[in-house]
Design a protein around this motif. Structure first.
Motif, short mmCIF file in Angstrom:
data_model
loop_
_atom_site.label_atom_id
_atom_site.label_comp_id
_atom_site.label_asym_id
_atom_site.label_seq_id
_atom_site.Cartn_x
_atom_site.Cartn_y
_atom_site.Cartn_z
N LYS A 43 0.68 -1.21 -0.16
CA LYS A 43 -0.06 0.12 0.06
C LYS A 43 0.76 1.10 0.11
CE LYS A 43 -3.76 -2.43 0.05
NZ LYS A 43 -4.55 -2.63 -1.07
N PHE A 44 0.41 2.35 -0.63
CA PHE A 44 1.30 3.31 -0.95
C PHE A 44 0.71 4.64 -0.13
CE2 PHE A 44 2.24 7.10 -3.96
CZ PHE A 44 3.41 7.31 -3.48
N GLU A 45 1.43 5.29 0.90
CA GLU A 45 0.53 6.13 1.69
C GLU A 45 1.68 7.40 1.62
OE1 GLU A 45 0.12 4.63 5.50
OE2 GLU A 45 -1.10 3.11 4.94
N LYS A 46 0.89 8.46 1.07
CA LYS A 46 1.64 9.70 0.76
C LYS A 46 1.43 10.67 1.71
CE LYS A 46 3.58 12.75 -2.29
NZ LYS A 46 4.88 12.99 -1.99
N CYS A 47 2.57 11.27 2.48
CA CYS A 47 2.22 12.30 3.46
C CYS A 47 2.25 13.26 2.61
CB CYS A 47 3.26 12.39 4.69
SG CYS A 47 3.41 10.68 5.62
N LEU A 48 1.38 14.53 3.30
CA LEU A 48 1.08 15.69 2.51
C LEU A 48 1.87 16.63 3.48
CD1 LEU A 48 -2.14 15.45 0.91
CD2 LEU A 48 -0.08 14.96 -0.11
N ASP A 49 2.66 17.75 2.84
CA ASP A 49 3.25 18.81 3.54
C ASP A 49 2.43 20.02 3.64
OD1 ASP A 49 3.59 19.69 1.11
OD2 ASP A 49 5.77 19.83 1.19
N LYS A 50 2.39 21.00 4.37
CA LYS A 50 1.49 22.10 4.58
C LYS A 50 1.44 22.94 3.14
CE LYS A 50 2.40 22.86 9.43
NZ LYS A 50 2.90 23.60 10.62
N GLU A 51 2.40 23.00 2.38
CA GLU A 51 2.13 23.70 1.30
C GLU A 51 1.38 23.13 0.34
OE1 GLU A 51 6.00 23.13 1.30
OE2 GLU A 51 5.99 24.61 3.20
N THR A 52 1.42 21.86 0.18
CA THR A 52 0.59 20.83 -0.68
C THR A 52 -1.06 20.89 -0.29
OG1 THR A 52 2.22 19.38 -1.04
CG2 THR A 52 0.07 18.59 -1.61
N LEU A 53 -1.14 20.89 0.92
CA LEU A 53 -2.44 20.75 1.37
C LEU A 53 -3.23 22.17 1.37
CD1 LEU A 53 -2.54 18.23 4.79
CD2 LEU A 53 -3.29 18.10 2.47
N LYS A 54 -2.48 23.11 1.89
CA LYS A 54 -3.04 24.61 2.11
C LYS A 54 -4.30 24.69 2.76
CE LYS A 54 -0.60 25.95 -2.20
NZ LYS A 54 -0.48 26.36 -3.65
N LEU A 55 -4.30 24.23 4.01
CA LEU A 55 -5.59 24.25 4.64
C LEU A 55 -5.82 25.62 5.23
CD1 LEU A 55 -5.27 20.58 6.41
CD2 LEU A 55 -6.78 21.33 4.40
N LYS A 56 -7.05 25.75 5.39
CA LYS A 56 -7.27 26.94 6.30
C LYS A 56 -7.57 26.71 7.86
CE LYS A 56 -9.30 30.49 3.34
NZ LYS A 56 -10.56 31.20 3.00
N THR A 57 -7.08 27.37 8.71
CA THR A 57 -7.40 27.10 9.91
C THR A 57 -8.08 28.37 10.60
OG1 THR A 57 -5.21 28.04 10.81
CG2 THR A 57 -5.20 25.76 10.66
N THR A 58 -9.49 28.10 10.60
CA THR A 58 -10.11 28.89 11.16
C THR A 58 -10.77 28.84 12.36
OG1 THR A 58 -12.21 27.64 10.50
CG2 THR A 58 -11.54 29.23 8.94
N ASP A 59 -10.18 28.07 13.24
CA ASP A 59 -10.45 27.77 14.70
C ASP A 59 -8.98 27.31 15.08
OD1 ASP A 59 -11.05 26.53 17.08
OD2 ASP A 59 -13.16 27.04 16.37
N PRO A 60 -8.75 27.81 16.46
CA PRO A 60 -7.36 27.46 17.04
C PRO A 60 -7.57 26.02 17.56
CG PRO A 60 -8.84 29.07 18.41
CD PRO A 60 -9.59 29.02 17.09
N LYS A 61 -8.60 25.40 17.23
CA LYS A 61 -8.63 23.86 17.89
C LYS A 61 -8.34 22.79 16.51
CE LYS A 61 -11.97 24.65 21.34
NZ LYS A 61 -13.34 24.41 22.04
N HIS A 62 -8.20 23.65 15.47
CA HIS A 62 -7.84 22.79 14.12
C HIS A 62 -6.33 22.10 14.10
CE1 HIS A 62 -10.99 24.94 11.34
NE2 HIS A 62 -11.36 24.20 12.18
N ILE A 63 -6.48 20.96 13.86
CA ILE A 63 -5.21 20.09 13.97
C ILE A 63 -4.26 20.65 12.50
CG2 ILE A 63 -4.10 17.87 13.81
CD1 ILE A 63 -6.74 17.15 15.51
N GLU A 64 -3.26 20.76 12.89
CA GLU A 64 -1.95 20.99 11.42
C GLU A 64 -1.56 19.68 11.05
OE1 GLU A 64 -0.94 23.86 10.23
OE2 GLU A 64 -2.50 25.03 11.37
#
Length: 127
Positions: A43-64
């Protein structure tokens, strides 16, 4: 510098996956007559870095997302297969099909890598 090698890194990681998967499938075929053998797959599991994901954290409880260096391959047993009279679960025809598919995908990745390196060579030399 990562922009320059970005595509080639992804292609070479994928090619490495297909190469390792072919080894696991070949092992399954080699153990087709081993009593009690359970086939495996990769099985191939690719980890994604922050630049790839570009997630918005709209709440301080969001997980990075957790950063990681490269792709991870994980060998898993395929226990949901039907066992034969000797408790062997390898279906040689199915494994040969997966091996052919993996070989085609590996060849495609190598050809894609060749094209990307040719583009880099043209951009460096100007020809």
């Amino acid at each position: 510098m990562s922009e320059l090698w970005g595509k080639t890194d992804a292609i070479s990681e994928t090619a490495a996956y297909y190469l390792e998967r072919s080894k696991v499938i070949q092992s399954n075929i080699a153990n087709a007559d081993t009593p009690g053998y359970v086939p495996k797959d990769l099985k191939f599991e690719k980890c994604l870095d922050k630049e790839t994901l570009k997630l918005k954290t709209t709440d301080p409880k969001h997980i990075e997302p957790e950063p990681c260096d490269k792709a991870q391959f994980k060998v898993v047993e395929l226990i949901n297969k039907i066992a034969g009279y000797d408790k062997n679960r390898v279906n040689v025809d199915e494994e040969l099909g997966k091996l052919a598919e993996t070989a085609i995908m590996y060849k495609t990745m190598v050809q894609s890598l060749h094209v990307e390196l040719a583009k880099l060579k043209i951009s460096i030399t100007g020809r």
